[in-house]
Enzyme design. Structure first.
Site, PDB file in Angstrom:
ATOM      1  N   ASP A 159       2.166   1.131  11.210  1.00 23.05           N
ATOM      2  CA  ASP A 159       0.800   1.285  11.696  1.00 23.05           C
ATOM      3  C   ASP A 159      -0.142   0.946  10.533  1.00 23.05           C
ATOM      4  OD1 ASP A 159       2.449   2.618  13.608  1.00 23.05           O
ATOM      5  OD2 ASP A 159       0.732   3.798  14.284  1.00 23.05           O
TER       6      ASP A 159
ATOM      7  N   LYS B 179      -4.399  -0.581  18.187  1.00 24.51           N
ATOM      8  CA  LYS B 179      -4.527   0.881  18.145  1.00 24.51           C
ATOM      9  C   LYS B 179      -5.969   1.255  17.842  1.00 24.51           C
ATOM     10  CE  LYS B 179      -2.732   4.789  15.407  1.00 24.51           C
ATOM     11  NZ  LYS B 179      -1.738   5.184  14.371  1.00 24.51           N
TER      12      LYS B 179
ATOM     13  N   LYS C 110      -2.332   1.522  21.789  1.00 22.09           N
ATOM     14  CA  LYS C 110      -2.111   2.906  21.351  1.00 22.09           C
ATOM     15  C   LYS C 110      -3.443   3.591  21.075  1.00 22.09           C
ATOM     16  CE  LYS C 110       0.021   5.715  17.676  1.00 22.09           C
ATOM     17  NZ  LYS C 110       0.875   5.720  16.459  1.00 22.09           N
TER      18      LYS C 110
END
Length: 315
Positions: A152, A215, A251
């Site tokens: 991430d 995300k 996400k």
């Protein structure tokens, strides 16, 4: 015959061409976006569908601990919870992943070995991203070497807001290469991007650069995932697949704490991107406290009684 040029090669040929493309995307109708997100959030869900949605949401969680006080013991405890969320009910699904800092990736990988739960690691000088590219790449490689299945990363919001889109693009490409086989989630920190137009531009920039997921947030700022910004990103991945044939995950992270919230987000997914995204390979929740509320609601549906927080583990 030479091989065909990769998609968007002309767009990413220069900073000016990339800027023209991103600023040429349709503007976002903020009022319409927020109204649609609010409307979808009012959909009623029947009990049988709610039970399915709760289990689906559990299976989509990246169970997360990203604190300076994290210890190996805490990570191992959370790994146990990720693999077996409800010790009183073995039918409860496991979570998708456990998300930790790079220095805890090896501990998480050892604890989760053979379980099918992925190890996700933040990288690239999370959460601010204020480091040189060399440091960011080393951070990524260290996490992968320690056992991370997913990375991430955070974008350089300063560069993005200054209009240096090619720099952001090239950083994402470099981190993608450094991550190797690990899937890459690109974090925009939507709360710092200020406008919906910027969120749309960041979504397309991330997808063009090779993100496997886009995300919303780090969970470390005041405004994190919202129905509106998530809806906007779901529209982006839907349109990107229609144009390129490539499917990208989404996400939302930060601020999603209740089963009711999670189910609203699943309705957004189904009604916007479609059923193809209703799978933890393509949709995740970044959360630390959401899992317990999902487990309490799951127990209530099974027994008819609301057990309360004393009946689920803290970690």
């Amino acid at each position: 015959m030479p091989p065909p040029a990769p998609p968007f090669a002309d767009v990413t040929a220069s900073d000016s061409s990339l800027r023209r493309f991103l600023h040429g995307l349709p503007g976002v109708d903020a009022v319409g976006l927020e109204a649609r997100a609010a409307s979808l959030g009012t959909r009623s869900v029947k009990t049988t569908a709610k039970a399915y949605a709760i289990d689906l949401a559990i299976s989509m969680i990246d169970l997360t601990t990203l604190e300076g006080s994290d210890t190996a013991g805490k990570v191992r405890s959370l790994a146990g919870k990720a693999m077996n969320p409800d010790p009183t009910d073995r039918t409860a699904p496991r979570t998708a992943a456990l998300c930790v800092y790079p220095d805890m990736a090896a501990t998480a990988a050892a604890a989760l070995k053979g379980s099918g739960v992925k190890v996700a690691s933040v990288a690239t000088a999370f959460p601010a991203g204020r480091a040189s590219l060399e440091v960011k790449l080393a951070d990524t490689r260290d996490a992968v070497a320690a056992g991370a299945d997913e990375i991430d990363m955070v974008i350089d919001r300063g560069a993005f807001l200054a209009g240096h889109f090619l720099k952001v693009y090239e950083e994402i490409r470099a981190v993608k290469e450094a991550a190797g086989a690990a899937r890459l989630k690109v974090i925009f920190e939507t709360g710092e991007l200020s406008t919906y137009d910027n969120i749309r531009r960041a979504s397309w920039l991330g997808m063009i650069a090779g993100a496997d997921f886009i995300k919303t947030s780090t969970g470390k700022v005041g405004v994190n995932a919202t129905p509106a910004n998530t809806l906007l990103m779901l529209e982006a991945v839907r349109d990107f697949r229609a144009q390129t044939g490539v499917q990208i995950g989404v996400k939302p992270a930060g601020g999603i704490r209740t089963s009711k919230d999670a189910i609203k987000f699943l309705v957004l997914v189904n009604e916007t991107a479609g059923a193809d995204w209703l799978d933890n390979h393509w949709f995740r929740f970044g959360a630390s406290s959401l899992l317990n509320d999902l487990l309490m609601q799951r127990q209530r549906l099974a027994t008819g009684r609301y057990s309360g927080p004393d009946y689920v583990t803290v970690d």
